[in-house]
Design an enzyme around this catalytic site. Structure first.
Site, mmCIF file in Angstrom:
data_model
loop_
_atom_site.group_PDB
_atom_site.id
_atom_site.type_symbol
_atom_site.label_atom_id
_atom_site.label_comp_id
_atom_site.label_asym_id
_atom_site.label_seq_id
_atom_site.Cartn_x
_atom_site.Cartn_y
_atom_site.Cartn_z
ATOM 1 N N LYS A 185 30.051 35.098 45.817
ATOM 2 C CA LYS A 185 29.768 36.309 45.042
ATOM 3 C C LYS A 185 28.284 36.666 45.009
ATOM 4 O O LYS A 185 27.424 35.883 45.395
ATOM 5 C CB LYS A 185 30.289 36.128 43.604
ATOM 6 C CG LYS A 185 31.806 36.294 43.515
ATOM 7 C CD LYS A 185 32.308 36.229 42.086
ATOM 8 C CE LYS A 185 33.827 36.438 42.079
ATOM 9 N NZ LYS A 185 34.403 36.189 40.746
ATOM 10 N N ARG A 240 38.096 28.773 41.891
ATOM 11 C CA ARG A 240 38.758 29.741 42.781
ATOM 12 C C ARG A 240 37.820 29.980 43.965
ATOM 13 O O ARG A 240 36.744 30.549 43.777
ATOM 14 C CB ARG A 240 39.042 31.039 42.015
ATOM 15 C CG ARG A 240 39.763 32.110 42.817
ATOM 16 C CD ARG A 240 39.971 33.350 41.952
ATOM 17 N NE ARG A 240 40.658 34.387 42.690
ATOM 18 C CZ ARG A 240 40.057 35.220 43.526
ATOM 19 N NH1 ARG A 240 38.759 35.145 43.735
ATOM 20 N NH2 ARG A 240 40.766 36.143 44.159
HETATM 21 N N1 HH2 Z 1 37.257 37.065 41.280
HETATM 22 C C1 HH2 Z 1 37.769 37.946 42.158
HETATM 23 C C2 HH2 Z 1 39.128 38.260 42.139
HETATM 24 N N2 HH2 Z 1 39.962 37.668 41.261
HETATM 25 N N3 HH2 Z 1 40.328 36.159 39.488
HETATM 26 C C3 HH2 Z 1 39.842 35.271 38.606
HETATM 27 N N4 HH2 Z 1 40.667 34.675 37.730
HETATM 28 N N5 HH2 Z 1 38.508 34.951 38.575
HETATM 29 C C4 HH2 Z 1 37.618 35.496 39.431
HETATM 30 O O1 HH2 Z 1 36.403 35.178 39.323
HETATM 31 C C5 HH2 Z 1 38.093 36.458 40.386
HETATM 32 C C6 HH2 Z 1 39.475 36.765 40.383
HETATM 33 C C7 HH2 Z 1 36.868 38.614 43.136
HETATM 34 O O2 HH2 Z 1 36.786 37.898 44.310
HETATM 35 P P1 HH2 Z 1 37.633 38.119 45.669
HETATM 36 O O3 HH2 Z 1 39.094 38.030 45.452
HETATM 37 O O4 HH2 Z 1 37.073 37.140 46.641
HETATM 38 O O5 HH2 Z 1 37.230 39.551 46.179
HETATM 39 P P2 HH2 Z 1 37.885 40.999 45.994
HETATM 40 O O6 HH2 Z 1 37.898 41.327 44.553
HETATM 41 O O7 HH2 Z 1 36.945 41.896 46.776
HETATM 42 O O8 HH2 Z 1 39.272 40.966 46.565
#
Ligand code: HH2
Length: 261
Positions: free
Chosen positions: A205, A239
Site C-alpha cells: 500500500k 492480508r
Molecule cells: N485492503 C484492501 C482491500 N480489502 N480488506 C480488509 N479487511 N483490510 C484491508 O486493509 C483491505 C481490504 C485494498 O487492497 P487490495 O485488495 O490489494 O487492492 P484493491 O482495493 O485495489 O482491490
C-alpha cells in the site's frame, strides 16, 4: 490471508485473476505457500476507485468462487465486498467469511451474516474510496478508529452475529494519511483490547511507499516489515499479496518472540 482480486483495476494485482482458471492457479499457489484463507474481491477500493454495481461484482467473483469450491476444497474463502447481494451469493458458493470494508453499512449485511452463521471482518474507513484520501482528518486517530470498531461490533452483535465470529480491522490506507497509518499500526493494542482478532492489510500500500520510497511493485520487504510490526502490536491476521515470504517472516518472528516469553 492471501489476496485474490478478480478486478480489472486493483492497484497491485488488477487484471491478473479475472479468468477463473488463473484465479484458481493463484489461490492454489497461495494455499501451498501457507495462506490460511483466500480473500476474493470483485471491487477495487483503492483510493480514487469508482464504486462497482453488485451485479458486476457478482459477474466477476462467481466463476472464481465456483472454481475454488471444486478445485481447492478445504481452503477457507472470504468474500471482500460491501454489498449484501454479493455476500449472499458468495456464502451460497461456499465462502465462510465476509470481509466488509464498510463494516456492515449495507443494512442487509449484518443480518445476513447472522442468519448464515458466517464470520465477518469489520473494517474502519473514513469516507468513500473515491474521495477518502483527499484530506483525511482525525483529532485522535487511534481513539476514533477504536470507538468506531467497538460500535460496529455492537451493531453486529445486536444483529445476531456472535462475538466469536467477528474480526476487527483498522483499515490501513482507507481515509488515512501516512501519520495516521503509522499511529494505528503502533497503537493497535487499543483495538486488540476490544477482545477480537485484529486483521491488518498493509501489503504494497501507499503507506509502504511513504515509508520506503518504493513503487508498488517493489514494496515486498517494506510490507513484511510493517506486517511484523503489526503482529508485534497484536495483529492476528495479515492480508497480503506475497504469501510465501510473509509466512517465512512470521514463522521466524513468532518463534523467536515466543522463546523469550
Ligand atoms: N485492503 C484492501 C482491500 N480489502 N480488506 C480488509 N479487511 N483490510 C484491508 O486493509 C483491505 C481490504 C485494498 O487492497 P487490495 O485488495 O490489494 O487492492 P484493491 O482495493 O485495489 O482491490
Amino acid at each position: 490471508m492471501g489476496i485474490l482480486n478478480a478486478t480489472p483495476d486493483s492497484f497491485s494485482d488488477g487484471g491478473l485473476h479475472l479468468d477463473a482458471r488463473a484465479a484458481l492457479g493463484r489461490a492454489r499457489t497461495m494455499a501451498a505457500e501457507g495462506a490460511a484463507i483466500v480473500d476474493v474481491g470483485g471491487e477495487s477500493t483503492r483510493p480514487g476507485a469508482a464504486p462497482v454495481h453488485p451485479d458486476e461484482e457478482i459477474r466477476r467473483v462467481a466463476p472464481v468462487l465456483d472454481a475454488l469450491r471444486t478445485g481447492l476444497p478445504g481452503v477457507p474463502v472470504s468474500i471482500d465486498t460491501r454489498h449484501a447481494a454479493v455476500a449472499r451469493m458468495a456464502l451460497d458458493a461456499g465462502a465462510v467469511l465476509v470481509n466488509d470494508v464498510s463494516a456492515g453499512a449495507d443494512p442487509e449485511m449484518l443480518p445476513l451474516v447472522a442468519e448464515r452463521g458466517a464470520g465477518v471482518c469489520l473494517m474502519h474507513m473514513q469516507g468513500e474510496p473515491a474521495t477518502m484520501q483527499d484530506r483525511p482528518r482525525y483529532a485522535d486517530v487511534v481513539r476514533e478508529v477504536t470507538d468506531f470498531l467497538e460500535a460496529r461490533m455492537r451493531a453486529a452483535v445486536d444483529a445476531g452475529v456472535p462475538e466469536q465470529a467477528i474480526i476487527l480491522d483498522p483499515g490501513i490506507g482507507f481515509g488515512k494519511a501516512p501519520e495516521h497509518n503509522v499511529a494505528l499500526l503502533a497503537g493497535l493494542g487499543a483495538i486488540v483490547a476490544l477482545g477480537r482478532p485484529v486483521l491488518v492489510g498493509v501489503s504494497r500500500k501507499g503507506i509502504i511507499g511513504a515509508l520506503t520510497g518504493r513503487a508498488t511493485g517493489d514494496r515486498r520487504a517494506g510490507s513484511i516489515g510493517a506486517g511484523l510490526a503489526a503482529v508485534q502490536s497484536g495483529a492476528a491476521v495479515l492480508r497480503v499479496h506475497d504469501v510465501a515470504d510473509t509466512v517465512d517472516a512470521m514463522r521466524a518472528f513468532t518463534r523467536i518472540r515466543g522463546s523469550g516469553e
